[in-house]
Design an enzyme around this catalytic site. Structure first.
Site, PDB file in Angstrom:
ATOM      1  N   GLU A  55       2.238   1.941   9.763  1.00 33.12           N
ATOM      2  CA  GLU A  55       3.002   2.091  11.325  1.00 33.12           C
ATOM      3  C   GLU A  55       4.403   2.284  10.965  1.00 33.12           C
ATOM      4  O   GLU A  55       5.057   3.497  11.330  1.00 33.12           O
ATOM      5  CB  GLU A  55       2.991   0.903  12.017  1.00 33.12           C
ATOM      6  CG  GLU A  55       1.526   0.877  12.534  1.00 33.12           C
ATOM      7  CD  GLU A  55       0.704  -0.232  11.728  1.00 33.12           C
ATOM      8  OE1 GLU A  55       0.962  -0.537  10.704  1.00 33.12           O
ATOM      9  OE2 GLU A  55       0.001  -1.159  12.348  1.00 33.12           O
ATOM     10  N   CYS A  96       0.438  -5.408  13.001  1.00 33.08           N
ATOM     11  CA  CYS A  96       0.631  -7.001  12.662  1.00 33.08           C
ATOM     12  C   CYS A  96       1.753  -7.663  13.521  1.00 33.08           C
ATOM     13  O   CYS A  96       2.913  -7.073  13.728  1.00 33.08           O
ATOM     14  CB  CYS A  96       0.879  -7.311  11.075  1.00 33.08           C
ATOM     15  SG  CYS A  96       2.487  -6.445  10.458  1.00 33.08           S
ATOM     16  N   LEU A 104     -17.358   1.258 -16.938  1.00 31.63           N
ATOM     17  CA  LEU A 104     -17.090   1.028 -15.185  1.00 31.63           C
ATOM     18  C   LEU A 104     -15.737   1.320 -14.844  1.00 31.63           C
ATOM     19  O   LEU A 104     -15.187   0.515 -14.042  1.00 31.63           O
ATOM     20  CB  LEU A 104     -17.298  -0.608 -14.963  1.00 31.63           C
ATOM     21  CG  LEU A 104     -18.505  -1.359 -15.630  1.00 31.63           C
ATOM     22  CD1 LEU A 104     -18.565  -2.870 -15.241  1.00 31.63           C
ATOM     23  CD2 LEU A 104     -19.790  -0.575 -14.842  1.00 31.63           C
TER      24      LEU A 104
END
Ligand SMILES: NC(=O)c1ccc[n+]([C@@H]2O[C@H](COP(=O)([O-])OP(=O)(O)OC[C@H]3O[C@@H](n4cnc5c(N)ncnc54)[C@H](OP(=O)(O)O)[C@@H]3O)[C@@H](O)[C@H]2O)c1
Length: 381
Positions: free
Chosen positions: A64, A87, A216
């Site tokens: 934001e 928040c 991985l």
């Protein structure tokens, strides 16, 4: 009070879809925070975008304030679309609701309410008390998909777990005694690397680590900065020091989740080589308790895990109801003699999953097919 523009459902859905797409860009890179997208839109007969923001890698700054900074003074009287409730608590950054109120935003549109007890509806309440118009529930299901890690982590105290396996037409995932048997082709493999890039952690059982010596890591053209945590479930800390995982641990973190009381010399040797070893509780069979392993990962802030097998670990995770999503790749070529069978519920196009999971998507990757299943219902706590 400023006049409220853009308050029609079609416009809301269009800009929220754009905010959701924006949030996706940093999925897997914002731990411990969720990847949120925010878009500031000017009022008027032809609404247009004044500012965009997505949670920065590492989790700060939030979406934001970035979108508001881009919009500048033009944010006064505008609408902000945010995939997650802004928040209202002071974490490492000042609360986003304050920034929204200070910027003079007239309307806030939210897709998903934050289940974090520090926010839990307070963000919207504070905004309304300050005279800001607030709409909630816009494109909620679509936004929840990208926020799944964060939401599961907050609701269940463990990471969201996606189980990915590649199964051949004859129901096999590999061949005994043979490493890295290709079950699918290049397009499906690229899709798996993209899934890794969007995950906080990639996990395998020690059986796979020993058989395949996997890396991985994320090997995808144009993606250089994604290093999901690599996790091995390894009750006795058997991961070899010469394995690719251990050799690359200093530059790309590897965690071994051993069982309590695993041989201390092995754990010490792994730690000396740069591996983070944690001890989880053991189950009745003396194996790593997978619920405890996931709880521990959750405590460390890991919000999403991609488990890539093998058969034993996959079957155990399903048996303990710890799987939230299944990505089932079906290859085109039978593996024939010496095949290692996939967990029974994954055979026959995942027929055994249907009771607990819903098929939510199916698509081709070259000659292979990916079916995605989502857990039907879960107590959201
Ligand atoms: N096609 C695919 O998508 C795919 C993907 C991955 C692997 N594979 C193939 O699968 C084969 C390996 O599969 P696998 O079944 O032998 O090994 P695995 O599932 O990777 O690992 C199993 C081992 O994990 C450890 N473990 C610890 N706690 C456990 C728990 N609670 N539940 C289950 N396991 C636990 C156990 O060893 P300890 O008790 O010693 O810890 C167990 O033997 C290889 O051939 C590999 O190539 C295929």
């Amino acid at each position: 009070m400023p006049s409220i523009a853009n308050a029609d459902p079609e416009t809301d859905a269009r800009f929220m879809a754009a905010a959701i797409a924006l949030a996706r860009r940093h999925l897997g890179a914002t731990q411990p925070n969720p990847s949120v997208g925010a878009i500031v839109v000017a009022p008027g007969p032809v609404p247009h975008v004044l500012g965009r923001g997505v949670t920065a890698p590492g989790g700060r700054p939030h979406a934001e304030p970035q979108a508001l900074a881009q919009a500048g003074a033009a944010a006064r009287g505008a609408t902000i679309y945010s995939t997650l409730e802004p928040c209202s608590h002071i974490g490492k950054t000042p609360p986003c609701v304050d920034a929204i109120i200070r910027a003079g935003i007239a309307r806030v549109v939210v897709a998903v309410l934050d289940p974090d007890p520090r926010v839990a509806g307070r963000g919207c309440r504070f905004l309304r008390e300050a005279g800001v118009d607030v709409s909630t529930g816009v494109m909620t299901a679509a936004a929840e998909e990208g926020l799944a890690g964060f939401l599961t982590h907050r609701r269940l105290g463990r990471p969201h777990l996606t189980l990915k396996l590649a199964v051949s037409p004859d129901g096999a995932i590999g061949r005994a005694g043979e490493a890295n048997v290709a079950v699918t082709g290049a397009a499906a493999r690229a899709a798996v690397h993209a899934m890794r890039a969007e995950s906080d952690a990639v996990m395998v059982g020690i059986g796979t680590a020993l058989a395949d010596d996997p890396r991985l890591d994320v090997r995808l053209d144009g993606v250089i900065d994604r290093k999901p945590l690599r996790v091995v479930i390894d009750a006795e800390a058997r991961l070899p020091l010469a394995s690719r995982l251990v050799r690359t641990a200093p530059e790309h973190p590897v965690w071994v989740i051993a069982g309590g009381g695993a041989p201390s010399a092995r754990m010490r040797a792994l730690r000396d080589a740069g591996v983070h070893v944690i001890e989880a509780a053991r189950d009745d069979a003396g194996r790593v308790s997978l619920a405890d392993a996931l709880r521990l990962l959750g405590l460390y802030g890991v919000m999403s895990v991609l488990c890539e097998g093998g058969t034993e670990l996959a079957a155990a995770l399903l048996a303990h109801d710890l799987v939230d999503r299944v990505a089932l790749f079906e290859g085109a070529i039978p593996l024939g003699a010496g095949a290692i069978a996939a967990p029974p519920s994954l055979a026959n196009r995942g027929a055994g999953l249907r009771e607990r999971f819903l098929l939510v998507g199916a698509r081709a990757h070259g000659p292979d097919r990916l079916s995605t299943f989502e857990r039907r219902h879960r107590d959201k706590g």
